[in-house]
Write a protein that holds these residues in place. Sequence first.
Motif, PDB file in Angstrom:
ATOM      1  N   ALA A 155       6.770  -0.647 -42.564  1.00  0.00           N
ATOM      2  CA  ALA A 155       7.789  -0.512 -41.656  1.00  0.00           C
ATOM      3  C   ALA A 155       8.161  -1.896 -41.195  1.00  0.00           C
ATOM      4  O   ALA A 155       9.197  -2.496 -41.090  1.00  0.00           O
ATOM      5  N   VAL A 156       7.150  -3.014 -41.067  1.00  0.00           N
ATOM      6  CA  VAL A 156       7.440  -4.234 -40.495  1.00  0.00           C
ATOM      7  C   VAL A 156       7.817  -5.056 -41.563  1.00  0.00           C
ATOM      8  O   VAL A 156       8.756  -5.627 -41.314  1.00  0.00           O
ATOM      9  N   ASP A 157       7.354  -4.918 -42.843  1.00  0.00           N
ATOM     10  CA  ASP A 157       7.916  -5.570 -44.049  1.00  0.00           C
ATOM     11  C   ASP A 157       9.323  -5.347 -44.068  1.00  0.00           C
ATOM     12  O   ASP A 157      10.244  -6.274 -44.296  1.00  0.00           O
ATOM     13  N   LEU A 158       9.727  -4.018 -44.134  1.00  0.00           N
ATOM     14  CA  LEU A 158      11.033  -3.793 -44.366  1.00  0.00           C
ATOM     15  C   LEU A 158      12.099  -4.282 -43.027  1.00  0.00           C
ATOM     16  O   LEU A 158      13.201  -4.413 -43.557  1.00  0.00           O
ATOM     17  N   ALA A 159      11.487  -4.105 -41.914  1.00  0.00           N
ATOM     18  CA  ALA A 159      11.924  -4.433 -40.715  1.00  0.00           C
ATOM     19  C   ALA A 159      12.692  -6.334 -41.048  1.00  0.00           C
ATOM     20  O   ALA A 159      13.630  -6.546 -40.830  1.00  0.00           O
ATOM     21  N   VAL A 160      11.416  -6.811 -41.329  1.00  0.00           N
ATOM     22  CA  VAL A 160      11.808  -8.239 -41.380  1.00  0.00           C
ATOM     23  C   VAL A 160      12.720  -8.644 -42.604  1.00  0.00           C
ATOM     24  O   VAL A 160      13.739  -9.392 -42.452  1.00  0.00           O
ATOM     25  N   ALA A 161      12.614  -7.847 -43.715  1.00  0.00           N
ATOM     26  CA  ALA A 161      13.509  -7.984 -44.943  1.00  0.00           C
ATOM     27  C   ALA A 161      14.837  -7.855 -44.832  1.00  0.00           C
ATOM     28  O   ALA A 161      15.589  -8.260 -45.239  1.00  0.00           O
ATOM     29  N   LYS A 162      15.084  -6.643 -43.874  1.00  0.00           N
ATOM     30  CA  LYS A 162      16.505  -6.333 -43.505  1.00  0.00           C
ATOM     31  C   LYS A 162      17.001  -6.949 -42.404  1.00  0.00           C
ATOM     32  O   LYS A 162      18.209  -6.648 -42.136  1.00  0.00           O
ATOM     33  N   GLY A 163      16.477  -7.903 -41.969  1.00  0.00           N
ATOM     34  CA  GLY A 163      16.620  -8.644 -40.593  1.00  0.00           C
ATOM     35  C   GLY A 163      16.794  -7.739 -39.102  1.00  0.00           C
ATOM     36  O   GLY A 163      17.601  -7.877 -38.387  1.00  0.00           O
ATOM     37  N   LEU A 164      16.050  -6.548 -39.377  1.00  0.00           N
ATOM     38  CA  LEU A 164      16.016  -5.648 -38.067  1.00  0.00           C
ATOM     39  C   LEU A 164      15.025  -6.107 -37.166  1.00  0.00           C
ATOM     40  O   LEU A 164      14.853  -5.162 -36.524  1.00  0.00           O
ATOM     41  N   ALA A 165      14.049  -6.885 -37.419  1.00  0.00           N
ATOM     42  CA  ALA A 165      12.895  -6.766 -36.726  1.00  0.00           C
ATOM     43  C   ALA A 165      13.338  -7.447 -35.308  1.00  0.00           C
ATOM     44  O   ALA A 165      13.837  -8.545 -35.296  1.00  0.00           O
ATOM     45  N   VAL A 166      12.718  -6.840 -34.421  1.00  0.00           N
ATOM     46  CA  VAL A 166      12.896  -7.486 -32.862  1.00  0.00           C
ATOM     47  C   VAL A 166      11.565  -8.491 -32.717  1.00  0.00           C
ATOM     48  O   VAL A 166      10.506  -8.171 -32.834  1.00  0.00           O
ATOM     49  N   GLU A 167      11.897  -9.851 -32.420  1.00  0.00           N
ATOM     50  CA  GLU A 167      10.817 -10.650 -32.462  1.00  0.00           C
ATOM     51  C   GLU A 167      10.502 -11.075 -30.809  1.00  0.00           C
ATOM     52  O   GLU A 167      11.919 -11.330 -30.283  1.00  0.00           O
ATOM     53  N   VAL A 168       9.487 -11.048 -30.426  1.00  0.00           N
ATOM     54  CA  VAL A 168       9.330 -11.412 -28.920  1.00  0.00           C
ATOM     55  C   VAL A 168       8.128 -12.453 -28.836  1.00  0.00           C
ATOM     56  O   VAL A 168       7.231 -12.352 -29.602  1.00  0.00           O
ATOM     57  N   GLU A 169       8.151 -13.556 -27.944  1.00  0.00           N
ATOM     58  CA  GLU A 169       7.131 -14.179 -27.587  1.00  0.00           C
ATOM     59  C   GLU A 169       5.841 -13.537 -26.995  1.00  0.00           C
ATOM     60  O   GLU A 169       6.112 -12.777 -26.010  1.00  0.00           O
ATOM     61  N   PHE A 170       4.640 -13.633 -27.495  1.00  0.00           N
ATOM     62  CA  PHE A 170       3.622 -12.964 -26.998  1.00  0.00           C
ATOM     63  C   PHE A 170       2.216 -13.865 -26.707  1.00  0.00           C
ATOM     64  O   PHE A 170       1.831 -14.476 -27.622  1.00  0.00           O
TER      65      PHE A 170
END
Length: 321
Positions: free
Chosen positions: A306-321
């Motif tokens: 799911a993470v790989d697909l979200a990144v590939a499709k530009g759908l990943a939400v990124e936050v500073e952690f």
Amino acid sequence: MIIVPEKAIDGLVTLEDCVAAVEKVFASMAKRSARNFPVVREALGHADALYGFKSGFDRESLALGLKAGGFWPGNMGKGLTNHQSSVFLFDADTGRCRAVVGGNLLTALRTAAASAISIRHLARSDARVLGMIGAGHQSAFQLRAALAQRPFERVVAWNLHPGMFGRMEAVAREHGVPFEAVDLDRLGTEADVIVTITSSFDPILKASQVRPGTHLACMGTDTKGKQEVEADILAKATVFTDEVAQSVSIGEAQHAIARGLIAEGAIVEIGAVINGDHPGRTSDGEITLFDGTGVGLQDLAVASAAVDLAVAKGLAVEVEF
Ligand code: NAD
């Protein structure tokens, strides 16, 4: 850190993605490249909740993490599903939290993927009638995944509680496959493949109701005391599982082991079949049984996809952690 929220999973990850991811991690487990860590499951003494986590590490894919969650029986009244889970993935090189992924739909998909993989590798190639025992939340997922594995021409189904077949009927209709509710004698006589997905604590299917050549995927038994099929069926079958330690303690095999009907050493990890280290089914008359207990590595595998697909499709939400 990447967040893939629950609501993003539907439409992002397909059943086929999950089958591919779970097949890989089962293979990795059988090669001893991937390991599940001891499961924690505790009653909280609050909200009647059962809480726990399943964790593990796959050295091949570098999936490291855990699925946390459990069962909150009062959730229905709050408009939420009773089963709640979230997957946390960590960077295997640094230990930093890499992603948090909604785990509810993924749990359903990874469970359906497991029985589908067993059908793909163990059912007779001429299997045409699919039998379903159980008609709850998981049943429609298991049915959809099973229908993709063989050109099934008919589905026969049984459930203890009547009036629950609607979701499976809809899936069968979608696939253009006739669906019929039958008694257990007919189900056993007609089905080439049987998927069980109930929360039963007593055997439902009897050994006398299972024909030679049948493949069974027993998916409901994931706790000590649960049981879906007579232990004598396991004595007549070649028994496969996701993980032997879980199969003999919380899976369908717990009863056959306790009665001395089968030996732990005779249970085969499905990953060995996937890897080509075990032949799987060796004759058309053999009964094969997959004891699908559900392991944390399945959750990590589908969450990583799911993470790989979200990144590939530009759908990943990124936050500073
Ligand atoms: P659900 O509550 O939606 O449905 C339960 C099903 O079991 C229904 O068909 C119900 O009629 C039937 N049932 C209930 N009590 C029964 C009894 N005493 N005898 C016979 N049938 C009975 O549950 P679900 O989400 O569909 O899950 C079904 C089972 O699968 C549960 O036991 C769950 O713990 C298990 N499960 C296993 C895995 C895994 O990885 N192996 C993953 C998810 C769920």
